[in-house]
Design an enzyme around this catalytic site. Sequence first.
Site, PDB file in Angstrom:
ATOM      1  N   ARG A  49       0.860  -1.177   0.000  1.00 26.99           N
ATOM      2  CA  ARG A  49       0.000   0.000   0.000  1.00 26.99           C
ATOM      3  C   ARG A  49       0.901   1.234   0.000  1.00 26.99           C
ATOM      4  O   ARG A  49       2.128   1.119   0.082  1.00 26.99           O
ATOM      5  CB  ARG A  49      -1.030  -0.007   1.148  1.00 26.99           C
ATOM      6  CG  ARG A  49      -0.680  -0.698   2.418  1.00 26.99           C
ATOM      7  CD  ARG A  49       0.434  -0.068   3.179  1.00 26.99           C
ATOM      8  NE  ARG A  49       0.173   1.340   3.379  1.00 26.99           N
ATOM      9  CZ  ARG A  49       1.077   2.263   3.525  1.00 26.99           C
ATOM     10  NH1 ARG A  49       2.351   1.960   3.487  1.00 26.99           N
ATOM     11  NH2 ARG A  49       0.753   3.509   3.708  1.00 26.99           N
ATOM     12  N   GLY A  50       0.234   2.403  -0.094  1.00 27.58           N
ATOM     13  CA  GLY A  50       1.021   3.627  -0.243  1.00 27.58           C
ATOM     14  C   GLY A  50       1.119   3.939  -1.729  1.00 27.58           C
ATOM     15  O   GLY A  50       1.489   3.068  -2.526  1.00 27.58           O
ATOM     16  N   ALA A  51       0.807   5.189  -2.075  1.00 32.27           N
ATOM     17  CA  ALA A  51       0.638   5.545  -3.488  1.00 32.27           C
ATOM     18  C   ALA A  51       1.788   5.090  -4.400  1.00 32.27           C
ATOM     19  O   ALA A  51       1.568   4.466  -5.439  1.00 32.27           O
ATOM     20  CB  ALA A  51       0.449   7.058  -3.594  1.00 32.27           C
ATOM     21  N   ARG A  87      -7.272  -0.244  -7.078  1.00 32.52           N
ATOM     22  CA  ARG A  87      -7.644   0.738  -6.034  1.00 32.52           C
ATOM     23  C   ARG A  87      -7.943   2.066  -6.741  1.00 32.52           C
ATOM     24  O   ARG A  87      -7.285   2.389  -7.739  1.00 32.52           O
ATOM     25  CB  ARG A  87      -6.530   0.904  -4.980  1.00 32.52           C
ATOM     26  CG  ARG A  87      -6.471  -0.303  -4.032  1.00 32.52           C
ATOM     27  CD  ARG A  87      -5.597  -0.053  -2.833  1.00 32.52           C
ATOM     28  NE  ARG A  87      -6.193   0.853  -1.875  1.00 32.52           N
ATOM     29  CZ  ARG A  87      -5.525   1.355  -0.836  1.00 32.52           C
ATOM     30  NH1 ARG A  87      -4.254   1.039  -0.636  1.00 32.52           N
ATOM     31  NH2 ARG A  87      -6.115   2.167   0.017  1.00 32.52           N
ATOM     32  N   GLN A 202      -1.823   2.564   9.857  1.00 32.98           N
ATOM     33  CA  GLN A 202      -0.538   2.673   9.140  1.00 32.98           C
ATOM     34  C   GLN A 202       0.490   3.474   9.929  1.00 32.98           C
ATOM     35  O   GLN A 202       1.695   3.264   9.787  1.00 32.98           O
ATOM     36  CB  GLN A 202      -0.733   3.329   7.760  1.00 32.98           C
ATOM     37  CG  GLN A 202      -1.453   2.478   6.737  1.00 32.98           C
ATOM     38  CD  GLN A 202      -2.931   2.763   6.732  1.00 32.98           C
ATOM     39  OE1 GLN A 202      -3.515   3.130   7.741  1.00 32.98           O
ATOM     40  NE2 GLN A 202      -3.566   2.565   5.587  1.00 32.98           N
ATOM     41  N   ASP A 243      -2.114  10.971  -2.000  1.00 30.99           N
ATOM     42  CA  ASP A 243      -2.395   9.896  -2.965  1.00 30.99           C
ATOM     43  C   ASP A 243      -2.830  10.445  -4.312  1.00 30.99           C
ATOM     44  O   ASP A 243      -2.739   9.758  -5.330  1.00 30.99           O
ATOM     45  CB  ASP A 243      -3.453   8.962  -2.398  1.00 30.99           C
ATOM     46  CG  ASP A 243      -2.922   8.284  -1.144  1.00 30.99           C
ATOM     47  OD1 ASP A 243      -2.939   8.912  -0.074  1.00 30.99           O
ATOM     48  OD2 ASP A 243      -2.424   7.156  -1.252  1.00 30.99           O
ATOM     49  N   ASN A 253      -5.469  12.514   0.822  1.00 33.76           N
ATOM     50  CA  ASN A 253      -4.554  11.679   1.604  1.00 33.76           C
ATOM     51  C   ASN A 253      -5.402  10.851   2.565  1.00 33.76           C
ATOM     52  O   ASN A 253      -6.630  11.001   2.623  1.00 33.76           O
ATOM     53  CB  ASN A 253      -3.535  12.551   2.345  1.00 33.76           C
ATOM     54  CG  ASN A 253      -2.392  11.729   2.924  1.00 33.76           C
ATOM     55  OD1 ASN A 253      -1.773  10.945   2.211  1.00 33.76           O
ATOM     56  ND2 ASN A 253      -2.107  11.876   4.198  1.00 33.76           N
ATOM     57  N   LYS A 254      -4.747   9.985   3.306  1.00 37.13           N
ATOM     58  CA  LYS A 254      -5.444   9.070   4.221  1.00 37.13           C
ATOM     59  C   LYS A 254      -6.484   9.802   5.076  1.00 37.13           C
ATOM     60  O   LYS A 254      -6.246  10.910   5.531  1.00 37.13           O
ATOM     61  CB  LYS A 254      -4.395   8.383   5.099  1.00 37.13           C
ATOM     62  CG  LYS A 254      -4.886   7.349   6.063  1.00 37.13           C
ATOM     63  CD  LYS A 254      -5.742   6.277   5.442  1.00 37.13           C
ATOM     64  CE  LYS A 254      -5.087   5.525   4.305  1.00 37.13           C
ATOM     65  NZ  LYS A 254      -6.071   4.738   3.503  1.00 37.13           N
TER      66      LYS A 254
HETATM   67  O1  MRU Z   1      -4.496   3.185   2.032  1.00 33.94           O
HETATM   68  P1  MRU Z   1      -3.018   3.324   1.938  1.00 33.94           P
HETATM   69  O2  MRU Z   1      -2.264   2.768   3.098  1.00 33.94           O
HETATM   70  O3  MRU Z   1      -2.494   2.855   0.605  1.00 33.94           O
HETATM   71  O4  MRU Z   1      -2.843   4.886   2.038  1.00 33.94           O
HETATM   72  C1  MRU Z   1      -1.987   5.614   1.338  1.00 33.94           C
HETATM   73  C2  MRU Z   1      -1.029   6.224   2.210  1.00 33.94           C
HETATM   74  O5  MRU Z   1      -0.080   5.578   2.605  1.00 33.94           O
HETATM   75  C3  MRU Z   1      -1.200   7.578   2.647  1.00 33.94           C
HETATM   76  O6  MRU Z   1      -2.313   8.238   2.326  1.00 33.94           O
HETATM   77  C4  MRU Z   1       0.091   8.306   2.511  1.00 33.94           C
HETATM   78  O7  MRU Z   1       0.162   9.245   3.470  1.00 33.94           O
HETATM   79  C5  MRU Z   1       0.365   8.800   1.120  1.00 33.94           C
HETATM   80  S1  MRU Z   1       1.070   7.604   0.081  1.00 33.94           S
HETATM   81  C6  MRU Z   1       2.730   7.989   0.067  1.00 33.94           C
END
Ligand code: MRU
Length: 363
Positions: A49-51, A87, A202, A243, A253-254
Amino acid sequence: MNGKYKAFWLDEDENLVVLDQRVLPFEETTVTIQTAKETVDAIENMTVRGAGVIGNVAAFGIYLAARECEGDMGKLQLLAEDIRESRPTAVNLMWAVDRMMKLAHKKKNLKIPNLIKALKNEAILIADEDCERSEKIAEYGADIIEEIMLVKKLDTINILTHCNAGWLAIVDSGTALAPIYEAQKRGIKVHVWVDETRPRNQGANLTAWELGKAGIEHTVIADNTGGHLMQNHMVDMVITGADRVARNGDSANKIGTYLKALAAHDNDIPFYIAIPTSTFDFEILNGVDDIPIEIRHENEVKFIRGLNKEGKVEEVQVVPMDSSALNYGFDVTPARLIRAIITERGDCEPSVEAIEDMFGDLI
Ligand code: MRU
């Protein structure tokens, strides 16, 4: 590229191996991905996970799909669409799949082994470029940290972050955490407030693990704590990743990031977003209205996972049996709450004019 990156690599059979982020920090295990379907599963179920890393894994997924398709471009296109839709919010996913498929179409007349090799090399190139972007974000972000310390005459800087935007999310040092790692290298004393980041934690599970491994002082806080800390002068700046960032600077973002930006604004604390340019979506003019927001399964809210007293990982329910739950994965922070967007090209004011000015060649 075996062992070249920290969050994923190719094994001796040229399959993709990823760190399983679902079980960190309690177990360090890997998952091997050999097909397009396994790529989709790993992205959907958040093994990765993470963009940025989602984009990297998707890029390697196209290479794995090409191995399965044996030159059938129609089939490759269908598998690419499945990966592209795994996603919805992180735009690096679509960006990486589109770049890979553009190359696949350009090279479609090559012999099959050569096409597969070209796609593998392109996925490696994307990851290498992401590493370079990360390093530049680290430099620009650390300059901002130094500046804030100077102006406020600080001995230690207190930085609040939300979710995980370290090397588990963007190879190979992250976005929001990259400037923190760089600050540490420069001998700056940093303390990080780590939002736990419910529902998937996370922050508590991944950011705290990364910072601990790097020997960076940090404290995990419940998600609702940030506002109180800000009111009491315990936060000097906020940095998060994103993201998807729209052309007007609105940043997804999250979930929960928006509330932190509001509290930072109310307390005159600078709030920064750190992203590689591949996180911009220039087609979206108004992020608050138009960035697609993922809704995930309610069980992520209803259950929580952790170590029990016997040292075993366990999942427990935290809501009454009959309650339903709602699980938005992301929210959008309006540009007006963001001090600057830190990119590999430097810091950009979050406005249409400044973004078009700085990134016009990419639009
Ligand atoms: O749902 P996730 O864990 O894939 O979420 C994305 C993220 O990790 C965050 O939003 C993050 O802060 C940005 S991605 C580098």
